[in-house]
Design a protein around this motif. Sequence first.
Motif, PDB file in Angstrom:
ATOM      1  N   PHE A   1       0.840  -1.215   0.000  1.00  0.00           N
ATOM      2  CA  PHE A   1       0.000   0.000   0.000  1.00  0.00           C
ATOM      3  C   PHE A   1       0.872   1.263   0.000  1.00  0.00           C
ATOM      4  N   TYR A   2       2.010   1.174   0.710  1.00  0.00           N
ATOM      5  CA  TYR A   2       2.896   2.334   0.768  1.00  0.00           C
ATOM      6  C   TYR A   2       3.426   2.676  -0.627  1.00  0.00           C
ATOM      7  N   LEU A   3       3.902   1.662  -1.334  1.00  0.00           N
ATOM      8  CA  LEU A   3       4.443   1.897  -2.688  1.00  0.00           C
ATOM      9  C   LEU A   3       3.350   2.410  -3.630  1.00  0.00           C
ATOM     10  N   ALA A   4       2.159   1.808  -3.502  1.00  0.00           N
ATOM     11  CA  ALA A   4       1.044   2.241  -4.361  1.00  0.00           C
ATOM     12  C   ALA A   4       0.701   3.704  -4.059  1.00  0.00           C
ATOM     13  N   TYR A   5       0.633   4.023  -2.771  1.00  0.00           N
ATOM     14  CA  TYR A   5       0.281   5.385  -2.356  1.00  0.00           C
ATOM     15  C   TYR A   5       1.308   6.403  -2.881  1.00  0.00           C
ATOM     16  N   LYS A   6       2.602   6.055  -2.732  1.00  0.00           N
ATOM     17  CA  LYS A   6       3.641   6.985  -3.176  1.00  0.00           C
ATOM     18  C   LYS A   6       3.595   7.191  -4.693  1.00  0.00           C
ATOM     19  N   ASN A   7       3.395   6.101  -5.412  1.00  0.00           N
ATOM     20  CA  ASN A   7       3.311   6.200  -6.874  1.00  0.00           C
ATOM     21  C   ASN A   7       2.127   7.062  -7.306  1.00  0.00           C
ATOM     22  N   LEU A   8       0.990   6.836  -6.642  1.00  0.00           N
ATOM     23  CA  LEU A   8      -0.231   7.573  -7.014  1.00  0.00           C
ATOM     24  C   LEU A   8      -0.101   9.057  -6.698  1.00  0.00           C
ATOM     25  N   THR A   9       0.445   9.348  -5.513  1.00  0.00           N
ATOM     26  CA  THR A   9       0.478  10.753  -5.098  1.00  0.00           C
ATOM     27  C   THR A   9       1.595  11.538  -5.788  1.00  0.00           C
ATOM     28  N   LYS A  10       2.671  10.835  -6.157  1.00  0.00           N
ATOM     29  CA  LYS A  10       3.775  11.561  -6.819  1.00  0.00           C
ATOM     30  C   LYS A  10       3.474  11.760  -8.309  1.00  0.00           C
ATOM     31  N   SER A  11       2.822  10.745  -8.906  1.00  0.00           N
ATOM     32  CA  SER A  11       2.542  10.852 -10.343  1.00  0.00           C
ATOM     33  C   SER A  11       1.128  11.398 -10.540  1.00  0.00           C
ATOM     34  N   LYS A  12       0.935  12.643 -10.133  1.00  0.00           N
ATOM     35  CA  LYS A  12      -0.419  13.226 -10.135  1.00  0.00           C
ATOM     36  C   LYS A  12      -0.973  13.367 -11.546  1.00  0.00           C
ATOM     37  N   ILE A  13      -0.108  13.769 -12.472  1.00  0.00           N
ATOM     38  CA  ILE A  13      -0.598  13.979 -13.848  1.00  0.00           C
ATOM     39  C   ILE A  13      -1.038  12.649 -14.460  1.00  0.00           C
ATOM     40  N   THR A  14      -0.204  11.625 -14.271  1.00  0.00           N
ATOM     41  CA  THR A  14      -0.579  10.291 -14.768  1.00  0.00           C
ATOM     42  C   THR A  14      -1.917   9.884 -14.163  1.00  0.00           C
ATOM     43  N   PHE A  15      -2.022  10.092 -12.848  1.00  0.00           N
ATOM     44  CA  PHE A  15      -3.251   9.726 -12.145  1.00  0.00           C
ATOM     45  C   PHE A  15      -4.455  10.456 -12.746  1.00  0.00           C
ATOM     46  N   MET A  16      -4.288  11.752 -12.957  1.00  0.00           N
ATOM     47  CA  MET A  16      -5.415  12.550 -13.467  1.00  0.00           C
ATOM     48  C   MET A  16      -5.790  12.135 -14.889  1.00  0.00           C
ATOM     49  N   VAL A  17      -4.761  11.870 -15.708  1.00  0.00           N
ATOM     50  CA  VAL A  17      -5.043  11.485 -17.107  1.00  0.00           C
ATOM     51  C   VAL A  17      -5.795  10.160 -17.145  1.00  0.00           C
ATOM     52  N   ILE A  18      -5.296   9.176 -16.379  1.00  0.00           N
ATOM     53  CA  ILE A  18      -5.945   7.856 -16.416  1.00  0.00           C
ATOM     54  C   ILE A  18      -7.362   7.944 -15.839  1.00  0.00           C
ATOM     55  N   VAL A  19      -7.498   8.677 -14.744  1.00  0.00           N
ATOM     56  CA  VAL A  19      -8.831   8.819 -14.142  1.00  0.00           C
ATOM     57  C   VAL A  19      -9.775   9.539 -15.117  1.00  0.00           C
ATOM     58  N   ALA A  20      -9.256  10.540 -15.824  1.00  0.00           N
ATOM     59  CA  ALA A  20     -10.093  11.261 -16.797  1.00  0.00           C
ATOM     60  C   ALA A  20     -10.543  10.316 -17.917  1.00  0.00           C
ATOM     61  N   VAL A  21      -9.627   9.473 -18.377  1.00  0.00           N
ATOM     62  CA  VAL A  21      -9.998   8.507 -19.432  1.00  0.00           C
ATOM     63  C   VAL A  21     -11.059   7.540 -18.909  1.00  0.00           C
ATOM     64  N   MET A  22     -10.859   7.082 -17.675  1.00  0.00           N
ATOM     65  CA  MET A  22     -11.846   6.169 -17.065  1.00  0.00           C
ATOM     66  C   MET A  22     -13.213   6.845 -16.982  1.00  0.00           C
ATOM     67  N   ALA A  23     -13.204   8.090 -16.485  1.00  0.00           N
ATOM     68  CA  ALA A  23     -14.472   8.814 -16.305  1.00  0.00           C
ATOM     69  C   ALA A  23     -15.157   9.050 -17.654  1.00  0.00           C
ATOM     70  N   MET A  24     -14.345   9.416 -18.665  1.00  0.00           N
ATOM     71  CA  MET A  24     -14.914   9.662 -20.001  1.00  0.00           C
ATOM     72  C   MET A  24     -15.468   8.364 -20.599  1.00  0.00           C
ATOM     73  N   SER A  25     -14.747   7.274 -20.370  1.00  0.00           N
ATOM     74  CA  SER A  25     -15.230   5.984 -20.867  1.00  0.00           C
ATOM     75  C   SER A  25     -16.575   5.653 -20.221  1.00  0.00           C
ATOM     76  N   PHE A  26     -16.642   5.889 -18.918  1.00  0.00           N
ATOM     77  CA  PHE A  26     -17.888   5.633 -18.194  1.00  0.00           C
ATOM     78  C   PHE A  26     -19.019   6.470 -18.792  1.00  0.00           C
ATOM     79  N   LEU A  27     -18.705   7.746 -19.020  1.00  0.00           N
ATOM     80  CA  LEU A  27     -19.732   8.644 -19.555  1.00  0.00           C
ATOM     81  C   LEU A  27     -20.157   8.245 -20.971  1.00  0.00           C
ATOM     82  N   SER A  28     -19.160   7.889 -21.801  1.00  0.00           N
ATOM     83  CA  SER A  28     -19.499   7.589 -23.189  1.00  0.00           C
ATOM     84  C   SER A  28     -20.432   6.387 -23.267  1.00  0.00           C
TER      85      SER A  28
END
Lengths: 231, 400
Positions: B10-37
């Motif tokens: 969980f620590y490694l996952a948390y650090k990766n997620l919080t440090k790579s904010k742009i990656t996180f936002m891009v992937i989450v945006a794609v997920m959200a858009m896919s859901f919407l489409s």
Amino acid sequence: MERTIIKTKNLERVYTTGAVKTYALRDISIEIKEGEFVAIMGKSGSGKSTLLHQLGLLDKPTKGSITIGGNDVINISEKERTRFRLNELGYVFQSYNLIPELTAIENVYITAMARDLKREEYERLAEEMLAAVGLEDRMHHYPSELSGGQQQRVSIARALVNKPKILFADEPTANLDSASSEDVINLFRKFNKEIGQTIVMVTHEKDEGEKADRIIWVKDGLLDMEKLKSI
Amino acid sequence: MESNDLKVMFYLAYKNLTKSKITFMVIVAVMAMSFLSITFFASIIDGLGYEFEEGMIKGQTGHLMIEPHEDELYITDSGDLVKDIRRIPGVVGVARRLDASAVARYETIEIGNPVLFIEPENEKDVSDYWRSVIAGEYLSKKDTNEMLMGANLVKSYAAEGDTQKRFDVDVGDKVTLSFSNGFVKEYRIKGIYKTGSRFVDDKMMINFDQYQLIFNFTDDIASNILVSLPQRGVEDSYAEKIIDLGVSKQINRWQTKMGAVNQFVGSLQITNQITGTIGLLTAFATIYIIIFINVTNKRKQIGILKAVGIKKQIILGSYVIQSLAYGITGVIIGNIIMKLLLFLLSVHPLSMPIGPVVPILTMERLVTTSFILIFASIVAGFFPSRKAADENILDAIFGG
């Protein structure tokens, strides 16, 4: 009497591509004593890094045996090799290989954390190690905020935080300027003298090799007996 | 797996997620858009189908439609039956109708067309015609020489290029109706209605009492009786209550009276299932590729972690946790945006030729889409990270 910590017998590493066999290492039998600072030297492609990778359990030889601290480390499971690397060995790579998402102190304590130490303990150990390599004021910086020399010092702190039996370093100064290179070699010398740290270092810089207790010369995958005799 | 392994994972996952904010936002945006489409298009189709059905319920069938037996032409004693049904608790409205056909003539144009005889006040409880008058006024009980005309019969409301025969009339004009028994009478157009459904916008409506005058009937007859209920889905229980009144007529649920609309809505639903499935597969592939590339880019990092003695399961678990975080966050954000869109479109419905359409998102579709997208993200995280974690350490670090 000094105890042998690494012993290899008739070590061989062959890479097979189709029908072509390339011998990276052949018939390597060496011994390294506890507390020794050994340099492995040779020309590019001589097999020195390959030898280090076999000794450091990062790769498996195709033939021969390796014992570390009297333990056979070839015929053990992958799980046991992982545990051995965590508890008994430390690594310093040429290109630092720090985790970019972790700060300096986090990079150092991640392996201590994996050993199930308490938070206070692994934080204290990491702080001590970073202070020992002169980075007490850079603990909470990310690798991208550190110079090459500083990153390599973090890498040394990471390698030593679990008090390993052996520290392996693969051309640790190759990417550094001369001042930083000297710092790194001096740190190795310091840990070797002060805490008796066994160090096995690959280098192609003769003056760095000369700072080690002994040089193992490798040529075309074999021990360079001529140079070994001449020392 | 030990509890400490979970902590490191969980620590490694948390650090990766919080440090790579742009990656996180891009992937989450794609997920959200896919859901919407997937959900948005499907909800419009569902809303469209619902509106078609509502158009039929509020124009043609009510929730329940009582009709005479096949061997009978009319329901007799219809007035008493309407009163009895109205007494059933929960019934919203009851209205009887009589059907006939007539040849309508205005100037030189003649069109044979259905005529609906309605009780204007009762009709308000079961249908939306009174709300759909776009010119003039709705009928009142006293109107004996007036009619309502569907917009589909009026030339000025025809679509451009439409060549169907229509009357060039407006409110106030008089149209002559000739019935099958030879009765002829002139009716003044009091109002023109338009529901948006082509299935019901082609009628002429006249007061119920006129039927007796035209066909010289004295019996209390009706062609059918429409019953409006509080909502869909309760038709069976109210049908039973009507049967309990001693009614032996045919009591039809609206679903059985849809005819061509049923086929149309059924076709829409099949189209929706096909596009929904394709949408899900596309979203699955998109998410898989994005997370795959992300994990593949971390190949070196995975090799380093293995080299320094971090267990393979910890590394693998940390990437699956990251993917799960992308999936869950994307689906949650997609849900929030979708709810906002549904709210906005319930206030300002989409304007479509059949009328205003409010998208409908069923719980089943919401759960299925959410589950599949989260599943896709886990799979997308698991396989490439397992591949990297299984790889030779040196190949992972130095690229082999």
